[in-house]
Design a protein around this motif. Structure first.
Motif, short mmCIF file in Angstrom:
data_model
loop_
_atom_site.label_atom_id
_atom_site.label_comp_id
_atom_site.label_asym_id
_atom_site.label_seq_id
_atom_site.Cartn_x
_atom_site.Cartn_y
_atom_site.Cartn_z
N SER A 219 0.83 -1.20 0.00
CA SER A 219 0.00 0.00 0.00
C SER A 219 0.87 1.25 0.00
CB SER A 219 -0.93 -0.01 1.22
OG SER A 219 -1.65 1.20 1.29
N GLY A 220 0.59 2.14 -0.98
CA GLY A 220 1.32 3.40 -1.03
C GLY A 220 2.80 3.23 -1.31
N LEU A 221 3.20 2.09 -1.81
CA LEU A 221 4.61 1.79 -2.12
C LEU A 221 5.50 1.91 -0.88
CD1 LEU A 221 4.99 3.73 -5.52
CD2 LEU A 221 4.28 1.37 -5.16
N GLU A 222 4.89 1.71 0.32
CA GLU A 222 5.67 1.83 1.54
C GLU A 222 6.59 0.63 1.75
OE1 GLU A 222 3.10 2.54 4.80
OE2 GLU A 222 2.28 4.41 4.00
N TRP A 223 6.29 -0.44 1.12
CA TRP A 223 7.16 -1.61 1.25
C TRP A 223 7.20 -2.34 -0.08
CZ3 TRP A 223 4.77 -6.28 0.28
CH2 TRP A 223 3.37 -6.31 0.37
N ALA A 224 8.25 -3.11 -0.24
CA ALA A 224 8.42 -3.86 -1.49
C ALA A 224 9.19 -5.13 -1.19
CB ALA A 224 9.16 -3.03 -2.54
#
Length: 589
Positions: A219-224
Motif C-alpha cells: 500500500s502506497g509503495l511503503e514496502w516492497a
C-alpha cells in the motif's frame, strides 16, 4: 572533307533515359523486394507472436499469483478474526487477575499451541502473537510467553488502527487485530508476523526464465518485496507502479529501458489486497529464440545483396559492356568517324552484331564515295542557281528606281544613289566565293540600306544592332540579309508616309546565331504567316523562288535542319519579323 555524312546518315542514337543495365537491375530488385518484404513481415509476425505469448504468460502468472496471495491473506485474516473468540484468550484478557497460577499457566500453554497451529497454517506466517495487557506479556507461537514492552508494541497498535490490510514496520509486515476495537484499555491485541523471505521464495517459483524478476509493492509503495537485488532498478520501477496505482497510464505498460537495457514488463494491481505486482524480464533473454531468426534474416539480407551485386556484375560484363561499346561506336559514326572497328571474343549474339557493324561501315564508306560526293556537287550547283536568282532581281528593282528618279529629275539624290549602287555591284563581283563572313555580308547590307535611305529620305528610320565580335567570322551564303531587308521595304514600309521603322538585331540562343529583321509595316494575318512558313519548309517543286524563300532554301542547303528562316508577328514594332537561324559551329577558321 569534314565528313558531313551526319546530314544523311541520320544515326541519332540517343542513350535512353534508363539504360538496359539499370532496367535489368531494377527488375531483379523488384523480383527480390517482395520476397524480402515477405520474409521481413514473417519475421516481424514471428517476433510479435513470441512477444505476445511471453507477455500473456507473464500476465497470467502475475494475475494468478496476485489472486492467490490475496486469497491466502484473506484466509489468514479470517483465521485471525476467528481466534478472537478463543476461550483461553478471552479468560486471560478478562479474568487473569482472579485465576490461579495453575489455571493461568495451563490457559497460556493451550493458547500458545493454538497460536502455533495458526502459524503452521500458512508458509507466509513467521509467527503468531497475542498481547494480553492484563498479563503484561506476549504469548507467541515460538515460546510459552515473553514479557511485553508496551512502548515497542505501541507503533504497531497505532498503525493497526488505520485498518490497513498489511501493517508495514521497519522490522517486517504484520496482520493485526485489536479487541475490543477502540481506544485503550485493550482487552488483547493479536498480530501475525509475515515472512518476507517466504513471499520472496514464492515469487521466485513463478519465474520461468533466467533473469526474470518480480517486485511486490504494498500500500502506497511503503514496502516492497523483490527477487531482484538491484535496488536502483527497483526504485526506477516505482514510477510505473505508482502510475498504475493512481489509475493513470504508465509510460509503457509492455516494456521499459534501464541502464541501456530493454525489459519486457507486466504489471497488475489488486485494489482488494492493496498490492501491486510487477514482473519483468530482459527482452534479449525472453526473445532468445526469435533472435536466431533475426540473425538468419540478416544473413538472408546480406545474401540477397550479394546475389544482386554478383548478378549485376554478370549483366554488366555479358550484356551492358558490349552494348555500351556498340552504342559508343554508333555515336562515333554519327559524328562522322567511319574508322571504327569492333572486336569481341565471345560466341553469342554480340559477336554477330559486331561483325555486321564492321561490315556496315565498310559498305557505308563505299556508298559515301560513290553517292555522297555526287550529292554534294548537286547541292552546290543548286545553291549557285538560287544565289544567281537574287542578282537580277535586285538589278531589276534598282533600274526601276533609277528610272523613277530620272523622270522626277531628282539629280541631287541620283549622284549618291549611283555611287552606292556601284559599290553594291562591286561587292558582288569582287569575290567569286559562295560564302562570305557575316561582317562582310552586313557591310553589303548597309550599302543597300544607304540606297534605300536616299530613296525614302526621312520616312523610314533604320536601326542596326551591334554584331558580336565572336560572330563576325561566321560564314554565310552571299546575299543573305539583303533579300530580307528588301522584302521589308517592298511589302511592309514602301507605302508609309512617315514613322517607318526597320530594326536589325543579332542574338545568340542555344548554340545558334539568330538574326532578327523586323519592321512596323502592315504585317501579315495569321493565315498569311502560316502559308508563308509552310511554303518555306515545303516549297512547291520546280517553282522559281525569290526573297525569303530563296534565303531559307540556301540556309537549309548549307546548314541542314534547324537552320533557315521563320516569319512571325510577335515583335515589338507590330509588323512582320523574320528570324534567320544559323548554327554557331560553322565559323571561319
Amino acid at each position: 572533307m569534314r565528313m558531313g555524312m551526319k546530314l544523311n546518315l541520320k544515326m541519332k542514337l540517343k542513350m535512353p533515359k534508363i539504360a538496359i543495365f539499370y532496367k535489368l537491375v531494377i527488375v531483379l530488385l523488384l523480383v527480390i523486394a517482395p520476397l524480402y518484404g515477405i520474409s521481413m513481415h514473417l519475421n516481424r509476425m514471428g517476433e510479435s507472436s513470441v512477444r505476445s505469448e511471453i507477455t500473456n504468460s507473464m500476465q497470467s502468472r502475475v494475475y494468478f499469483y496476485l489472486q492467490s496471495l490475496g486469497v491466502e491473506l484473506d484466509r489468514i485474516k479470517r483465521l485471525q478474526r476467528e481466534f478472537i473468540n478463543d476461550d483461553d484468550l478471552q479468560r486471560l484478557s478478562v479474568a487473569s487477575p482472579i485465576m490461579t497460577d495453575l489455571e493461568r499457566t495451563e490457559a497460556m500453554i493451550r493458547l500458545q499451541k493454538r497460536l502455533l497451529l495458526v502459524k503452521n497454517s500458512s508458509n507466509y506466517i513467521d509467527s503468531a502473537n497475542a498481547y494480553v495487557p492484563s498479563l503484561g506479556k506476549v504469548i507467541n507461537s515460538r515460546n510459552t510467553y515473553i514479557k511485553a514492552d508496551p512502548e515497542e508494541l505501541q507503533p504497531l497498535i497505532d498503525e493497526s488502527q488505520l485498518h490497513l490490510s498489511l501493517v508495514p514496520l521497519a522490522d517486517g509486515l504484520y496482520i493485526s487485530q485489536q479487541y475490543p476495537d477502540g481506544p485503550d484499555p485493550l482487552g488483547f491485541f493479536l498480530y501475525l508476523t509475515l515472512s518476507k523471505q517466504a513471499i520472496q521464495q514464492e515469487l521466485a517459483q513463478f519465474m520461468s526464465f533466467n533473469e526474470e524478476q518480480a517486485i511486490l509493492f504494498g500500500s502506497g509503495l511503503e514496502w516492497a518485496i523483490t527477487t531482484d537485488g538491484n535496488e536502483e532498478r527497483t526504485e526506477a520501477l516505482k514510477t510505473i507502479a505508482k502510475a498504475t496505482i493512481d489509475g493513470g497510464t504508465p509510460p509503457d505498460m509492455n516494456a521499459f529501458t534501464y541502464d541501456d537495457k530493454r525489459y519486457m514488463l507486466t504489471i497488475e494491481h489488486s485494489p482488494a489486497a492493496d498490492m501491486t505486482l510487477l514482473m519483468y524480464t530482459p527482452e534479449k533473454k525472453a526473445l532468445g529464440p526469435i533472435q536466431l531468426y533475426n540473425t538468419w534474416f540478416w544473413v538472408l539480407s546480406l545474401s540477397s545483396f550479394m546475389i544482386v551485386v554478383v548478378f549485376s556484375y554478370w549483366i554488366y560484363r555479358m550484356i551492358h559492356r558490349p552494348l555500351k561499346q556498340l552504342v559508343r561506336s554508333f555515336r562515333k559514326v554519327e559524328k562522322g568517324n567511319l574508322d571504327v572497328k569492333l572486336t569481341l571474343n565471345s560466341n553469342d549474339e554480340f559477336e554477330y552484331l559486331y561483325m555486321q557493324f564492321n561490315s556496315m561501315l565498310s559498305q557505308l564508306k563505299i556508298l559515301i564515295e560513290e553517292v555522297y560526293e555526287e550529292k554534294i556537287h548537286s547541292q552546290k550547283a543548286e545553291l549557285k542557281q538560287l544565289q544567281a536568282q537574287i542578282n537580277p532581281h535586285f538589278l531589276y528593282n534598282t533600274f526601276f528606281i533609277l528610272n523613277r528618279m530620272v523622270k522626277r529629275e531628282d539629280y541631287p539624290k541620283l549622284k549618291p544613289f549611283t555611287k552606292h549602287l556601284g559599290n553594291y555591284f562591286k561587292f558582288i563581283t569582287r569575290n567569286a566565293s559562295d560564302d562570305v563572313p557575316l561582317i562582310e555580308e552586313l557591310e553589303f547590307a548597309r550599302a543597300y540600306l544607304e540606297i534605300q535611305k536616299i530613296r525614302f529620305e526621312d520616312r523610314i528610320v533604320v536601326e542596326v544592332g551591334e554584331l558580336p565580335e565572336d560572330m563576325a567570322g561566321v560564314l554565310v551564303p552571299r546575299l543573305t540579309l539583303q533579300p530580307i531587308i528588301e522584302n521589308s521595304y517592298k511589302y511592309g514600309l514602301e507605302e508609309v508616309d512617315s514613322g517607318g521603322q526597320l530594326n536589325i538585331r543579332f542574338l545568340q540562343e542555344a548554340g545558334q546565331l539568330v538574326i532578327e529583321i523586323e519592321d512596323n509595316g502592315k504585317g501579315m494575318s495569321d493565315e498569311e504567316l502560316w502559308s508563308l512558313n509552310r511554303r518555306m519548309n515545303d516549297p512547291p517543286p520546280h517553282i522559281e523562288s525569290t526573297g525569303i524563300i530563296n534565303v531559307h532554301k540556301r540556309l537549309r542547303l548549307k546548314y541542314g535542319q534547324g537552320s533557315g528562316c521563320k516569319a512571325s508577328a510577335d515583335g515589338k514594332l507590330g509588323g512582320l519579323k523574320i528570324s534567320l537561324y544559323i548554327p554557331v559551329k560553322e565559323k571561319s577558321e
